[in-house]
Design a protein around this motif. Structure first.
Motif, PDB file in Angstrom:
ATOM      1  N   ARG A   1     -25.149  -7.315   1.356  1.00 31.70           N
ATOM      2  CA  ARG A   1     -23.415  -6.757   1.519  1.00 31.70           C
ATOM      3  C   ARG A   1     -23.096  -6.170   3.117  1.00 31.70           C
ATOM      4  O   ARG A   1     -24.434  -4.983   2.425  1.00 31.70           O
ATOM      5  N   LEU A   2     -22.181  -5.976   3.092  1.00 33.90           N
ATOM      6  CA  LEU A   2     -21.842  -4.989   4.194  1.00 33.90           C
ATOM      7  C   LEU A   2     -20.692  -4.528   3.186  1.00 33.90           C
ATOM      8  O   LEU A   2     -19.577  -5.080   3.410  1.00 33.90           O
ATOM      9  N   VAL A   3     -20.455  -3.127   2.800  1.00 32.30           N
ATOM     10  CA  VAL A   3     -19.154  -2.603   2.587  1.00 32.30           C
ATOM     11  C   VAL A   3     -18.124  -1.423   3.661  1.00 32.30           C
ATOM     12  O   VAL A   3     -19.215  -1.032   4.326  1.00 32.30           O
ATOM     13  N   ILE A   4     -16.956  -2.476   3.956  1.00 33.53           N
ATOM     14  CA  ILE A   4     -15.905  -1.375   5.119  1.00 33.53           C
ATOM     15  C   ILE A   4     -14.899  -0.932   4.704  1.00 33.53           C
ATOM     16  O   ILE A   4     -14.407  -1.485   3.735  1.00 33.53           O
ATOM     17  N   GLY A   5     -14.764   0.414   5.004  1.00 33.51           N
ATOM     18  CA  GLY A   5     -13.774   1.353   4.361  1.00 33.51           C
ATOM     19  C   GLY A   5     -12.971   2.367   5.319  1.00 33.51           C
ATOM     20  O   GLY A   5     -14.392   2.385   5.933  1.00 33.51           O
ATOM     21  N   ALA A   6     -12.332   2.809   4.556  1.00 29.81           N
ATOM     22  CA  ALA A   6     -11.414   2.583   3.741  1.00 29.81           C
ATOM     23  C   ALA A   6     -10.559   3.364   4.761  1.00 29.81           C
ATOM     24  O   ALA A   6     -10.064   4.215   5.190  1.00 29.81           O
ATOM     25  N   THR A   7      -9.160   2.519   3.980  1.00 30.94           N
ATOM     26  CA  THR A   7      -7.542   3.365   4.196  1.00 30.94           C
ATOM     27  C   THR A   7      -7.745   4.284   3.409  1.00 30.94           C
ATOM     28  O   THR A   7      -7.682   4.580   2.868  1.00 30.94           O
ATOM     29  N   GLU A   8      -6.343   5.238   4.122  1.00 30.65           N
ATOM     30  CA  GLU A   8      -5.832   6.167   2.974  1.00 30.65           C
ATOM     31  C   GLU A   8      -4.200   5.935   3.105  1.00 30.65           C
ATOM     32  O   GLU A   8      -3.850   6.352   3.701  1.00 30.65           O
ATOM     33  N   LYS A   9      -4.024   6.012   1.624  1.00 32.45           N
ATOM     34  CA  LYS A   9      -2.243   6.707   1.782  1.00 32.45           C
ATOM     35  C   LYS A   9      -1.978   7.200  -0.107  1.00 32.45           C
ATOM     36  O   LYS A   9      -2.733   6.704  -0.119  1.00 32.45           O
ATOM     37  N   ALA A  10      -1.460   8.621   0.489  1.00 32.67           N
ATOM     38  CA  ALA A  10      -1.532   9.645  -0.162  1.00 32.67           C
ATOM     39  C   ALA A  10      -0.543   9.529  -1.177  1.00 32.67           C
ATOM     40  O   ALA A  10       0.353   8.131  -0.652  1.00 32.67           O
ATOM     41  N   ASN A  11      -0.505   9.894  -1.993  1.00 30.83           N
ATOM     42  CA  ASN A  11       0.675   9.494  -3.512  1.00 30.83           C
ATOM     43  C   ASN A  11       1.268   8.431  -3.599  1.00 30.83           C
ATOM     44  O   ASN A  11       2.004   7.802  -4.014  1.00 30.83           O
ATOM     45  N   THR A  12       0.284   7.245  -4.109  1.00 33.71           N
ATOM     46  CA  THR A  12       0.592   6.025  -5.041  1.00 33.71           C
ATOM     47  C   THR A  12      -0.372   5.932  -5.601  1.00 33.71           C
ATOM     48  O   THR A  12      -1.508   6.290  -5.958  1.00 33.71           O
ATOM     49  N   PHE A  13      -0.029   5.503  -6.453  1.00 34.69           N
ATOM     50  CA  PHE A  13      -0.641   4.746  -7.841  1.00 34.69           C
ATOM     51  C   PHE A  13      -1.424   2.809  -7.957  1.00 34.69           C
ATOM     52  O   PHE A  13      -1.914   2.460  -8.785  1.00 34.69           O
ATOM     53  N   ASP A  14      -0.589   2.823  -6.463  1.00 34.93           N
ATOM     54  CA  ASP A  14      -1.008   1.485  -6.807  1.00 34.93           C
ATOM     55  C   ASP A  14      -1.881   0.630  -5.937  1.00 34.93           C
ATOM     56  O   ASP A  14      -2.401   1.031  -4.716  1.00 34.93           O
ATOM     57  N   GLU A  15      -2.317  -0.046  -6.779  1.00 35.40           N
ATOM     58  CA  GLU A  15      -3.842   0.049  -5.935  1.00 35.40           C
ATOM     59  C   GLU A  15      -3.602  -2.035  -5.607  1.00 35.40           C
ATOM     60  O   GLU A  15      -4.543  -3.070  -5.261  1.00 35.40           O
ATOM     61  N   SER A  16      -2.618  -2.572  -5.177  1.00 31.04           N
ATOM     62  CA  SER A  16      -2.957  -3.924  -4.354  1.00 31.04           C
ATOM     63  C   SER A  16      -3.526  -3.489  -2.883  1.00 31.04           C
ATOM     64  O   SER A  16      -3.919  -2.148  -2.195  1.00 31.04           O
ATOM     65  N   VAL A  17      -4.135  -4.773  -2.408  1.00 32.96           N
ATOM     66  CA  VAL A  17      -4.889  -4.443  -1.263  1.00 32.96           C
ATOM     67  C   VAL A  17      -3.456  -4.900  -0.034  1.00 32.96           C
ATOM     68  O   VAL A  17      -3.069  -5.732  -0.391  1.00 32.96           O
ATOM     69  N   SER A  18      -3.199  -4.134   0.957  1.00 27.67           N
ATOM     70  CA  SER A  18      -2.553  -4.785   2.084  1.00 27.67           C
ATOM     71  C   SER A  18      -3.064  -5.670   2.762  1.00 27.67           C
ATOM     72  O   SER A  18      -4.389  -4.836   3.319  1.00 27.67           O
ATOM     73  N   LEU A  19      -2.311  -6.128   3.531  1.00 28.08           N
ATOM     74  CA  LEU A  19      -3.249  -6.941   4.826  1.00 28.08           C
ATOM     75  C   LEU A  19      -2.747  -6.282   5.713  1.00 28.08           C
ATOM     76  O   LEU A  19      -4.092  -5.800   6.477  1.00 28.08           O
ATOM     77  N   LYS A  20      -1.843  -4.811   6.097  1.00 30.36           N
ATOM     78  CA  LYS A  20      -2.102  -4.157   7.267  1.00 30.36           C
ATOM     79  C   LYS A  20      -3.301  -2.997   6.938  1.00 30.36           C
ATOM     80  O   LYS A  20      -3.952  -2.881   8.235  1.00 30.36           O
ATOM     81  N   GLY A  21      -3.667  -2.992   6.021  1.00 38.71           N
ATOM     82  CA  GLY A  21      -4.624  -1.795   5.402  1.00 38.71           C
ATOM     83  C   GLY A  21      -6.659  -2.512   5.931  1.00 38.71           C
ATOM     84  O   GLY A  21      -6.607  -2.010   7.012  1.00 38.71           O
ATOM     85  N   VAL A  22      -6.227  -4.297   5.292  1.00 40.96           N
ATOM     86  CA  VAL A  22      -7.760  -4.466   5.840  1.00 40.96           C
ATOM     87  C   VAL A  22      -7.381  -4.900   7.353  1.00 40.96           C
ATOM     88  O   VAL A  22      -8.817  -4.988   7.409  1.00 40.96           O
ATOM     89  N   SER A  23      -6.360  -5.353   7.689  1.00 39.42           N
ATOM     90  CA  SER A  23      -6.739  -5.513   9.227  1.00 39.42           C
ATOM     91  C   SER A  23      -7.244  -5.095  10.255  1.00 39.42           C
ATOM     92  O   SER A  23      -7.612  -5.088  11.220  1.00 39.42           O
TER      93      SER A  23
END
Length: 376
Positions: free
Chosen positions: A263-285
């Motif tokens: 396995r390889l783990v790739i990260g990580a985006t940063e978006k401040a001031n949110t509790f939204d735990e959804s994953v965005s296409l923009k961030g992963v792309s």
């Protein structure tokens, strides 16, 4: 892991890696401890982390936070064995080192200047020119200009570490109550005597808030507000037959961590001031683009999954480890941001020291110029 109607030496609010580490260290000292977790153990940020032990990754100067991280990193080899014996859980400690790569002349100049600083502070570090780097890590892109090698930084499985702390605490006598949300504190005059939950009241000599990014919401019930804020980080993982890298690769805006089982783990985006735990296409792309630029052959890797975690950040970048300045019987351990896994051993140990009457480093005290009393 249900509790009985008893009085505890300490109630820990939060069953993530920090809360579970505190429970483990207190239980080792013979304290009767209860972890209260509103969901399951080791979820949220503790399960989302890549598990890097990067004490030197962001070291650009000597600081109290760096010294704390260095001490905590040194605890992992012994801790790994101890947790395995008590809980049966392998935290998957891999001391494979890290390379911090330079993709521009400016990054190369900065990293080259950091090598002697790290060496002066007693760390192992060296600059690896591009030709030598590609001999050691041939999968890295040809555009990379070299890297700072950090041989002592490794990684662990973040979910396994969190669970190992909790289960080891139970083996030493601790109790755990999951799916139990704390909505207030039991207060008498200026003392906190426990917590109020929908399941009833729970009493203890000391109440320790270790709820990660959700700590501040609860602490408002105690009349204070920490200057913390949530930061969402998105990650994804892929699987390969043979890992293209031996060490963790850390680049500007991206890290790639080799794990057991291909396995390889790739990260990580940063978006401040949110509790939204959804994953965005923009961030992963964006992460995909960065990762394949650094290691082109990742284009052929098998997709596994993507996720997000909410990390607690403080205004000055230092975690809070200490007692509430006004309420007797209340302590706080939060604000570890993206160093929660790395700092978990030392945080648990320091909070145990605190409850034994020892003084902690003033740089991490709760009342340090970044806390204000709420008028409610």
């Amino acid at each position: 892991m249900r509790t009985m109607n008893i009085h505890y030496d300490a109630i820990i609010v939060g069953g993530g890696v920090i809360g579970s580490s505190i429970a483990f260290h207190l239980s080792k000292r013979g304290k009767k401890v209860l972890i209260v977790e509103k969901n399951q153990l080791a979820t949220k940020a503790s399960s989302a982390a890549a598990g890097m032990l990067g004490a030197q990754t962001e070291l650009e100067k000597d600081s109290p936070l760096y010294r704390l991280a260095r001490k905590s990193r040194a605890m992992f080899p012994k801790l790994s064995q101890e947790l395995k014996e008590l809980s049966g859980i392998d935290i998957e400690l891999v001391q494979n080192g890290m390379v911090k790569v330079a993709e521009t002349d400016e990054e190369m100049s900065l990293l080259q200047s950091l090598v002697p600083l790290q060496q002066k502070l007693g760390e192992e570090a060296e600059w690896i020119p591009s030709e030598e780097l590609r001999t050691q890590e041939p999968a890295l892109s040809e555009h990379i200009k070299g890297a700072m090698s950090i041989p002592n930084d490794g990684n662990v499985s973040a979910p396994s570490l969190s669970k190992a702390f909790a289960h080891s605490a139970v083996a030493l006598g601790a109790d755990i109550q999951e799916y139990t949300e704390v909505y207030d504190f039991i207060k008498e005059e200026n003392k906190v005597k426990g917590v109020q939950t929908l399941a009833g009241r729970l009493y203890a000599d000391e109440t320790i808030v270790a709820g990660g990014a959700w700590s501040e919401q609860l602490l408002k019930q105690a009349g204070i507000q920490l200057n913390t804020y949530p930061v969402k980080g998105e990650c994804f993982s892929v699987k390969v037959e043979i890992s293209p890298i031996m060490r963790t690769v850390f680049a500007n805006g991206c890290y790639i961590v080799p794990k057991l089982g291909g396995r390889l783990v790739i990260g990580a985006t940063e978006k401040a001031n949110t509790f939204d735990e959804s994953v965005s296409l923009k961030g992963v792309s964006r992460l995909m683009e960065r990762a394949t630029k650094i290691i082109p052959e990742l284009e052929n890797a098998q997709w596994e999954k993507a996720w997000a975690g909410i990390r607690p950040q403080t205004e000055d970048g230092y975690p809070y480890l200490g007692r509430h300045p006004e309420w007797e019987g209340m302590s706080i351990a939060t604000g570890h941001y993206r160093n929660g896994i790395l700092l978990s051993p030392i945080s648990g140990w320091q909070m145990a020291e605190l409850l034994d009457g020892k003084e902690l480093d003033d740089h991490f005290r709760v009342e340090r110029n970044s806390i204000r009393e709420l008028r409610i």
